[in-house]
Write a protein that holds these residues in place. Structure first.
Motif, PDB file in Angstrom:
ATOM      1  N   MET A 214      33.543 -85.191-108.070  1.00 23.96           N
ATOM      2  CA  MET A 214      32.142 -85.276-107.711  1.00 23.96           C
ATOM      3  C   MET A 214      31.748 -86.734-107.490  1.00 23.96           C
ATOM      4  SD  MET A 214      30.283 -82.515-110.185  1.00 23.96           S
ATOM      5  CE  MET A 214      28.679 -82.878-109.442  1.00 23.96           C
ATOM      6  N   GLY A 215      30.689 -86.929-106.716  1.00 23.77           N
ATOM      7  CA  GLY A 215      30.174 -88.270-106.509  1.00 23.77           C
ATOM      8  C   GLY A 215      29.142 -88.642-107.557  1.00 23.77           C
ATOM      9  N   GLN A 216      28.845 -89.924-107.628  1.00 20.06           N
ATOM     10  CA  GLN A 216      27.842 -90.436-108.548  1.00 20.06           C
ATOM     11  C   GLN A 216      26.585 -90.845-107.772  1.00 20.06           C
ATOM     12  OE1 GLN A 216      28.176 -90.382-111.820  1.00 20.06           O
ATOM     13  NE2 GLN A 216      30.306 -89.680-111.748  1.00 20.06           N
ATOM     14  N   PRO A 217      25.406 -90.716-108.379  1.00 15.45           N
ATOM     15  CA  PRO A 217      24.189 -91.159-107.702  1.00 15.45           C
ATOM     16  C   PRO A 217      24.270 -92.609-107.237  1.00 15.45           C
ATOM     17  CG  PRO A 217      23.631 -89.913-109.666  1.00 15.45           C
ATOM     18  CD  PRO A 217      25.126 -90.109-109.700  1.00 15.45           C
ATOM     19  N   THR A 239      24.239 -90.904 -89.114  1.00 14.36           N
ATOM     20  CA  THR A 239      24.327 -89.953 -90.216  1.00 14.36           C
ATOM     21  C   THR A 239      25.552 -90.318 -91.041  1.00 14.36           C
ATOM     22  OG1 THR A 239      23.356 -88.197 -88.876  1.00 14.36           O
ATOM     23  CG2 THR A 239      24.560 -87.525 -90.854  1.00 14.36           C
ATOM     24  N   VAL A 240      25.341 -90.694 -92.286  1.00 13.02           N
ATOM     25  CA  VAL A 240      26.428 -91.118 -93.158  1.00 13.02           C
ATOM     26  C   VAL A 240      26.646 -90.057 -94.227  1.00 13.02           C
ATOM     27  CG1 VAL A 240      27.316 -92.930 -94.663  1.00 13.02           C
ATOM     28  CG2 VAL A 240      25.781 -93.530 -92.768  1.00 13.02           C
ATOM     29  N   ALA A 241      27.790 -89.421 -94.187  1.00 11.01           N
ATOM     30  CA  ALA A 241      28.126 -88.405 -95.186  1.00 11.01           C
ATOM     31  C   ALA A 241      28.758 -89.074 -96.402  1.00 11.01           C
ATOM     32  CB  ALA A 241      29.083 -87.377 -94.603  1.00 11.01           C
ATOM     33  N   VAL A 242      28.094 -88.978 -97.532  1.00 10.92           N
ATOM     34  CA  VAL A 242      28.633 -89.479 -98.798  1.00 10.92           C
ATOM     35  C   VAL A 242      29.033 -88.237 -99.586  1.00 10.92           C
ATOM     36  CG1 VAL A 242      28.194 -90.915-100.828  1.00 10.92           C
ATOM     37  CG2 VAL A 242      27.073 -91.450 -98.661  1.00 10.92           C
ATOM     38  N   ASP A 243      30.182 -87.681 -99.210  1.00  9.24           N
ATOM     39  CA  ASP A 243      30.523 -86.338 -99.668  1.00  9.24           C
ATOM     40  C   ASP A 243      31.979 -86.172-100.070  1.00  9.24           C
ATOM     41  OD1 ASP A 243      31.761 -86.503 -97.220  1.00  9.24           O
ATOM     42  OD2 ASP A 243      30.958 -84.620 -96.436  1.00  9.24           O
ATOM     43  N   GLY A 244      32.694 -87.273-100.233  1.00  9.03           N
ATOM     44  CA  GLY A 244      34.097 -87.183-100.618  1.00  9.03           C
ATOM     45  C   GLY A 244      34.981 -86.520 -99.570  1.00  9.03           C
TER      46      GLY A 244
END
Length: 249
Positions: A214-217, A239-244
């Protein structure tokens, strides 16, 4: 308390959804990087505590209320001496099948996740223009890029927010106002914790992402910092996906 140094060096920024989760992480990072902040959330007590710790202006309101947003943005600009940036991180999530999505539920998703950012951006626009330019960062979702079952209302609201942001970039670029959107995946936040136990959440993330966690805030906040700061001066409409890697995995 923000210092007049750092990557945001005294810039005046309004952040919504700032009392918890991704919005709070953004507010904390921006404060450390020198921003002067006005923080918005509907949870007054939590907002007051975060704002006091960061030396920020607290503005407790419903982002879907035109009158409340208009008054709050005017107060923020007055207290800070203007606005240079906006980050819309307020939002709601719930998985509901279409057949169980009544009209009031549909409207609640649209009102908070899409109308709220529209109202904030529209109210902030004169102040960004007066500053000679600025930045808008809207927090959308992986649900806008890769909707899942039960997300019709949520995906519609976040997909609309993503398209809205791109339209702003096209419309406002000649005024030196940049607009970008971040699509977080599974992030340790109140939304995710309300859906899964920590163990289940990690297992789901491991199965669905190319970076199996999971990602962190704070990782979303770092992206918001980049899109708000000078390093991204030639970035708009992105559009930047911060989703691993979930959106393509």
């Amino acid at each position: 308390m923000a210092e007049a140094t750092g990557r945001l060096g005294g810039r005046r920024v309004l952040v919504t959804g700032a009392a918890s989760g991704i919005g709070r992480a953004i507010a904390e990072l921006f404060a450390r990087e020198g921003a002067r902040l006005a923080l918005v959330d509907r949870t007054a007590d939590a907002l007051k505590a975060v704002s006091a710790a960061l030396g920020a202006l607290p503005l407790a309101l419903d982002v879907s209320s035109e009158n409340e947003v208009t008054a709050a943005v005017a107060k923020a600009a007055g207290e800070l001496g203007g606005l240079d940036g906006v980050v819309n991180a307020a939002g709601i999530y719930q998985a509901i099948p279409l057949a169980e999505t009544d009209y009031d539920t549909w409207r609640r998703f649209i009102d908070i996740n899409l109308t709220g950012p529209y109202l904030i951006c529209r109210a902030a626009l004169p102040h960004l223009r007066a500053a000679g330019g600025g930045t808008i960062v809207n927090i959308s979702s992986i649900g806008a890029l890769q909707p899942a079952p039960g997300q019709s209302a949520y995906a519609a609201s976040k997909g609309g927010l993503t398209a809205f942001t791109k339209a702003l970039a096209a419309e406002l670029g000649h005024e030196k106002i940049r607009a970008n959107v971040i699509c977080p995946g599974m992030i340790h936040s109140g939304i995710t914790h309300g859906l899964y136990t920590p163990e289940k959440a990690e297992a789901v993330a491991a199965a669905r992402t190319s970076l199996p966690r999971m990602g962190q805030p704070e990782e979303v906040a770092a992206t918001a910092l980049f899109l708000t700061g000078a390093e991204s001066s030639y970035v708009t409409g992105s559009t930047v996906a911060v989703d691993g890697g979930r959106s393509y995995y």
